[in-house]
Design an enzyme around this catalytic site. Structure first.
Site, PDB file in Angstrom:
ATOM      1  N   GLY A 215     -11.288   6.459   1.772  1.00  0.00           N
ATOM      2  CA  GLY A 215      -9.802   6.578   1.396  1.00  0.00           C
ATOM      3  C   GLY A 215      -9.446   5.808  -0.103  1.00  0.00           C
ATOM      4  O   GLY A 215     -10.350   5.233  -0.419  1.00  0.00           O
ATOM      5  N   ILE A 216      -8.162   5.719  -0.254  1.00  0.00           N
ATOM      6  CA  ILE A 216      -7.665   5.311  -1.409  1.00  0.00           C
ATOM      7  C   ILE A 216      -7.268   3.895  -1.075  1.00  0.00           C
ATOM      8  O   ILE A 216      -6.795   3.563  -0.136  1.00  0.00           O
ATOM      9  CB  ILE A 216      -6.621   6.189  -2.159  1.00  0.00           C
ATOM     10  CG1 ILE A 216      -6.170   5.809  -3.344  1.00  0.00           C
ATOM     11  CG2 ILE A 216      -5.563   6.393  -1.139  1.00  0.00           C
ATOM     12  CD1 ILE A 216      -5.195   6.910  -3.775  1.00  0.00           C
ATOM     13  N   GLY A 217      -7.478   3.189  -2.251  1.00  0.00           N
ATOM     14  CA  GLY A 217      -6.699   1.791  -2.092  1.00  0.00           C
ATOM     15  C   GLY A 217      -7.449   0.550  -2.141  1.00  0.00           C
ATOM     16  O   GLY A 217      -8.952   0.627  -2.287  1.00  0.00           O
ATOM     17  N   ALA A 218      -6.982  -0.437  -1.532  1.00  0.00           N
ATOM     18  CA  ALA A 218      -7.562  -1.874  -1.672  1.00  0.00           C
ATOM     19  C   ALA A 218      -8.637  -2.023  -0.858  1.00  0.00           C
ATOM     20  O   ALA A 218      -9.722  -2.574  -1.080  1.00  0.00           O
ATOM     21  CB  ALA A 218      -6.271  -3.081  -1.756  1.00  0.00           C
ATOM     22  N   ILE A 219      -8.398  -1.395   0.268  1.00  0.00           N
ATOM     23  CA  ILE A 219      -9.250  -1.566   1.517  1.00  0.00           C
ATOM     24  C   ILE A 219     -10.757  -0.950   1.114  1.00  0.00           C
ATOM     25  O   ILE A 219     -11.844  -1.664   1.348  1.00  0.00           O
ATOM     26  CB  ILE A 219      -8.716  -1.271   2.671  1.00  0.00           C
ATOM     27  CG1 ILE A 219      -7.649  -2.502   3.189  1.00  0.00           C
ATOM     28  CG2 ILE A 219      -9.766  -1.331   3.921  1.00  0.00           C
ATOM     29  CD1 ILE A 219      -6.900  -2.066   4.252  1.00  0.00           C
ATOM     30  N   GLU A 238     -13.597  12.769   0.783  1.00  0.00           N
ATOM     31  CA  GLU A 238     -12.325  13.406  -0.064  1.00  0.00           C
ATOM     32  C   GLU A 238     -12.319  13.287  -1.483  1.00  0.00           C
ATOM     33  O   GLU A 238     -12.289  13.882  -2.394  1.00  0.00           O
ATOM     34  CB  GLU A 238     -11.151  13.089   0.827  1.00  0.00           C
ATOM     35  CG  GLU A 238      -9.859  13.703   0.242  1.00  0.00           C
ATOM     36  CD  GLU A 238      -8.704  13.436   1.048  1.00  0.00           C
ATOM     37  OE1 GLU A 238      -8.922  13.349   2.548  1.00  0.00           O
ATOM     38  OE2 GLU A 238      -7.760  12.693   0.889  1.00  0.00           O
ATOM     39  N   GLY A 336      -6.540  13.492   4.389  1.00  0.00           N
ATOM     40  CA  GLY A 336      -7.844  14.193   4.976  1.00  0.00           C
ATOM     41  C   GLY A 336      -8.284  13.212   6.089  1.00  0.00           C
ATOM     42  O   GLY A 336      -9.459  13.201   6.352  1.00  0.00           O
TER      43      GLY A 336
HETATM   44  N1  COA Z   1       6.034  -1.514   8.814  1.00  0.00           N
HETATM   45  C1  COA Z   1       6.798  -1.356   7.467  1.00  0.00           C
HETATM   46  N2  COA Z   1       6.300  -1.122   6.561  1.00  0.00           N
HETATM   47  C2  COA Z   1       4.975  -0.926   6.357  1.00  0.00           C
HETATM   48  C3  COA Z   1       3.996  -0.779   7.326  1.00  0.00           C
HETATM   49  C4  COA Z   1       4.792  -1.199   8.626  1.00  0.00           C
HETATM   50  N3  COA Z   1       4.142  -1.202   9.714  1.00  0.00           N
HETATM   51  N4  COA Z   1       2.766  -0.632   6.917  1.00  0.00           N
HETATM   52  C5  COA Z   1       3.023  -0.527   5.488  1.00  0.00           C
HETATM   53  N5  COA Z   1       4.135  -0.704   5.075  1.00  0.00           N
HETATM   54  C6  COA Z   1       4.962  -0.541   4.009  1.00  0.00           C
HETATM   55  C7  COA Z   1       3.970  -1.481   2.883  1.00  0.00           C
HETATM   56  O1  COA Z   1       4.734  -2.858   2.882  1.00  0.00           O
HETATM   57  C8  COA Z   1       4.219  -0.791   1.592  1.00  0.00           C
HETATM   58  O2  COA Z   1       5.597  -1.006   1.307  1.00  0.00           O
HETATM   59  P1  COA Z   1       5.626  -1.284  -0.380  1.00  0.00           P
HETATM   60  O3  COA Z   1       5.478  -0.043  -1.133  1.00  0.00           O
HETATM   61  O4  COA Z   1       7.282  -1.452  -0.433  1.00  0.00           O
HETATM   62  O5  COA Z   1       5.118  -2.302  -0.947  1.00  0.00           O
HETATM   63  C9  COA Z   1       3.801   0.711   1.899  1.00  0.00           C
HETATM   64  O6  COA Z   1       4.485   0.893   3.180  1.00  0.00           O
HETATM   65  C10 COA Z   1       2.537   1.298   1.740  1.00  0.00           C
HETATM   66  O7  COA Z   1       1.722   0.412   2.363  1.00  0.00           O
HETATM   67  P2  COA Z   1       0.385  -0.127   1.926  1.00  0.00           P
HETATM   68  O8  COA Z   1      -0.281  -1.123   2.820  1.00  0.00           O
HETATM   69  O9  COA Z   1       0.805  -0.956   0.597  1.00  0.00           O
HETATM   70  O10 COA Z   1      -0.354   1.083   1.405  1.00  0.00           O
HETATM   71  P3  COA Z   1      -1.681   1.272   0.884  1.00  0.00           P
HETATM   72  O11 COA Z   1      -1.598   1.850  -0.219  1.00  0.00           O
HETATM   73  O12 COA Z   1      -2.790   0.291   1.352  1.00  0.00           O
HETATM   74  O13 COA Z   1      -1.960   2.854   1.814  1.00  0.00           O
HETATM   75  C11 COA Z   1      -1.501   4.031   3.991  1.00  0.00           C
HETATM   76  C12 COA Z   1      -1.922   2.716   3.176  1.00  0.00           C
HETATM   77  C13 COA Z   1      -1.818   4.083   5.378  1.00  0.00           C
HETATM   78  C14 COA Z   1      -0.180   4.462   3.539  1.00  0.00           C
HETATM   79  C15 COA Z   1      -2.534   5.135   3.076  1.00  0.00           C
HETATM   80  O14 COA Z   1      -3.805   4.754   3.648  1.00  0.00           O
HETATM   81  C16 COA Z   1      -2.393   6.689   3.719  1.00  0.00           C
HETATM   82  O15 COA Z   1      -1.332   7.296   3.321  1.00  0.00           O
HETATM   83  N6  COA Z   1      -3.030   7.026   4.801  1.00  0.00           N
HETATM   84  C17 COA Z   1      -2.906   8.245   5.434  1.00  0.00           C
HETATM   85  C18 COA Z   1      -3.732   9.441   4.599  1.00  0.00           C
HETATM   86  C19 COA Z   1      -5.270   9.042   4.572  1.00  0.00           C
HETATM   87  O16 COA Z   1      -5.731   8.287   5.143  1.00  0.00           O
HETATM   88  N7  COA Z   1      -5.792   9.921   3.750  1.00  0.00           N
HETATM   89  C20 COA Z   1      -7.306   9.913   3.643  1.00  0.00           C
HETATM   90  C21 COA Z   1      -7.648   9.081   2.296  1.00  0.00           C
HETATM   91  S1  COA Z   1      -7.409   9.692   0.682  1.00  0.00           S
END
Ligand code: COA
Length: 432
Positions: A215-219, A238, A336
């Site tokens: 997926g996308i992002g730091a992890i 994806e 995805g």
């Molecule tokens: N309660 C309250 N706020 C929460 C939260 C929770 N349980 N979990 C996350 N947040 C907030 C974060 O604090 C952050 O807030 P900010 O933007 O004000 O800093 C925001 O939600 C985004 O969370 P973050 O952990 O920084 O996002 P990320 O970039 O690591 O993405 C997902 C995590 C889950 C949002 C992302 O992986 C996603 O959209 N997944 C679904 C789609 C997917 O998996 N697609 C396939 C790969 S492309």
């Protein structure tokens, strides 16, 4: 002169002229993510006074999304298939809408519930056969080209020419607007100690020869840091970003053990820096294809040992995964995630991993007794396989509700384990 060239030259126009083809009430699909034709989108917004109720369908909007800003409601209505940073406020404030969908099914929606009037896309200049590549974003864009009544393309020489099923014939495009500009970059994410610990735990579930979806992002980027001693990894994903380039150049990703498209990086869109865009340009090993192929769970499943790695917002003690909303507030989309989790489940030797920090910035646990009221369940409890935090990995598939709760509490942040244990006692009438 070749006939395609005559066609091409006679259909070149300016952005101002091209966007006049958009009419009030039209549905306009904009190319996904970093493929966005920013020059055309800006021209459309500049022409806003000429429109009423133009529906803008977009997934991850990496540009400014000026059409979704306050004051634009009269001219445009944003319909997000995935809510991103620039469109979150519009959806939250009722100035835009969100349509739940699996990414793999978006091309099908363009042939059914969401017929397309106009597609705004970016392409490379045509090659010697009159074919333009959709570059970094093939995903739903190919279907938009095939379905739209009018296709308007920004011809951008900075767009990498990608191979696979990524090319359209010039005759499929109605207006060409030449305008070179750097492809929208995605800066590498910040990886802190928590992400590193998660990366290490996820890496422990990955074996030599596995094929990965990231997926996308730091992890996902942190995971890649801990794969440097693996061998013969493959990519069927994806999307991918710069981290994959590093492992490719280090000889860790070879794609040689893949059972589908051996030797190829299979992907539907790309987001990263110029380093990534240079890597994929005219690279015959990188195979871009539409999302209804790449993300089809039955296609994914043809890869043995497929490991999917995605993230989420909350997991409850049964293993229900909320990945796209905080309570009822939509913050992203299904994307995805489910496509790949279901594909991995059918893959021989496949595994799927949901990886997340155990807390929201140290303040609240992401492992919770109940999801926040109104949260959308993205991955249901029957689909979930592994959940990983910085404290370890919990294997949920095939395990009872009691076993799941225990395994999840063991990987929760220590500050929140006592209250989760109290819930365990209430629910299962026994101590942990
Ligand atoms: N309660 C309250 N706020 C929460 C939260 C929770 N349980 N979990 C996350 N947040 C907030 C974060 O604090 C952050 O807030 P900010 O933007 O004000 O800093 C925001 O939600 C985004 O969370 P973050 O952990 O920084 O996002 P990320 O970039 O690591 O993405 C997902 C995590 C889950 C949002 C992302 O992986 C996603 O959209 N997944 C679904 C789609 C997917 O998996 N697609 C396939 C790969 S492309």
């Amino acid at each position: 002169m070749e006939s395609w060239n005559t066609y091409y030259i006679s259909h070149i126009t300016t952005a101002e002229e091209a966007v006049k083809r958009i009419k009030s009430g039209d549905r306009v699909v904009i190319q996904h993510a970093c493929g966005e034709p920013t020059f055309l989108v800006n021209a459309m917004v500049a022409n806003a006074e000429a429109y009423r109720d133009v529906e803008i369908v977009h997934m991850v909007a990496m540009g400014q999304a000026a059409y979704a800003q306050p004051g634009m409601e009269r001219y445009f209505r944003h319909n997000a298939l995935f809510v991103g940073g620039s469109t979150r406020a519009a959806v939250a404030e009722g100035r835009g809408d969100f349509t739940p969908c699996f990414f793999s099914e978006v091309p099908g929606l363009f042939q059914s519930a969401l017929p397309v009037d106009v597609a705004l896309i970016t392409v490379t200049p045509p090659d010697e056969n009159g074919k333009c590549s959709l570059g970094v974003s093939v995903d739903y864009t190919m279907a938009a080209v095939k379905c739209a009544k009018t296709v308007i393309a920004q011809v951008n020489a900075d767009m990498p020419y990608t191979y696979g099923d990524a090319a359209v014939d010039v005759t499929e495009i109605d207006c060409f607007v030449p305008h070179d500009a750097p492809i929208i970059p995605l800066a590498p994410p910040k990886i802190g100690p928590v992400e590193e610990a998660i990366g290490r735990n996820v890496a422990s579930l990955i074996q030599d020869g596995d094929t990965l979806q990231l997926g996308i992002g730091a992890i996902p980027d942190a995971v890649l840091k801990f794969l440097k001693d693996k061998k013969d990894l493959g990519i069927h994903s994806e999307m991918f970003s710069d981290g994959v380039v590093e492992l490719a150049q280090a000889g860790v990703i070879t794609n040689q053990k893949k059972t589908l498209h051996p030797g190829k990086y299979v992907v539907t869109f790309l987001m990263g820096t110029q380093r990534l865009y240079d890597f994929v340009d005219h690279n015959p090993d990188v195979f871009l294809a539409p999302v209804d192929y790449v993300n089809d769970p039955f296609v994914i499943a043809q890869n043995d040992n497929l490991v999917s790695i995605n993230s989420c917002v909350q997991v409850d003690l049964m293993g229900q995964v909320a990945s796209e909303s905080i309570g009822p507030r939509q913050i992203s989309g299904t994307g995805g995630q489910v496509d790949f989790i279901r594909g991995a489940a059918r893959s021989k030797g496949g595994r799927s991993i949901i990886a997340m920090p155990s807390t929201v910035k140290g303040k609240a646990s992401k492992i919770v007794p109940l999801l926040d009221a109104g949260a959308a369940v993205t991955t249901c409890r029957c689909d979930v396989d592994y959940v990983v935090t910085e404290y370890g990995a919990a294997h949920l598939k095939g395990h009872t509700l009691r076993q799941r709760a225990k395994a999840l509490i063991e990987i929760a942040h220590p500050d929140f384990r006592d209250e989760l244990k109290e819930e365990y006692v209430r629910r299962f009438h026994s101590s942990l």
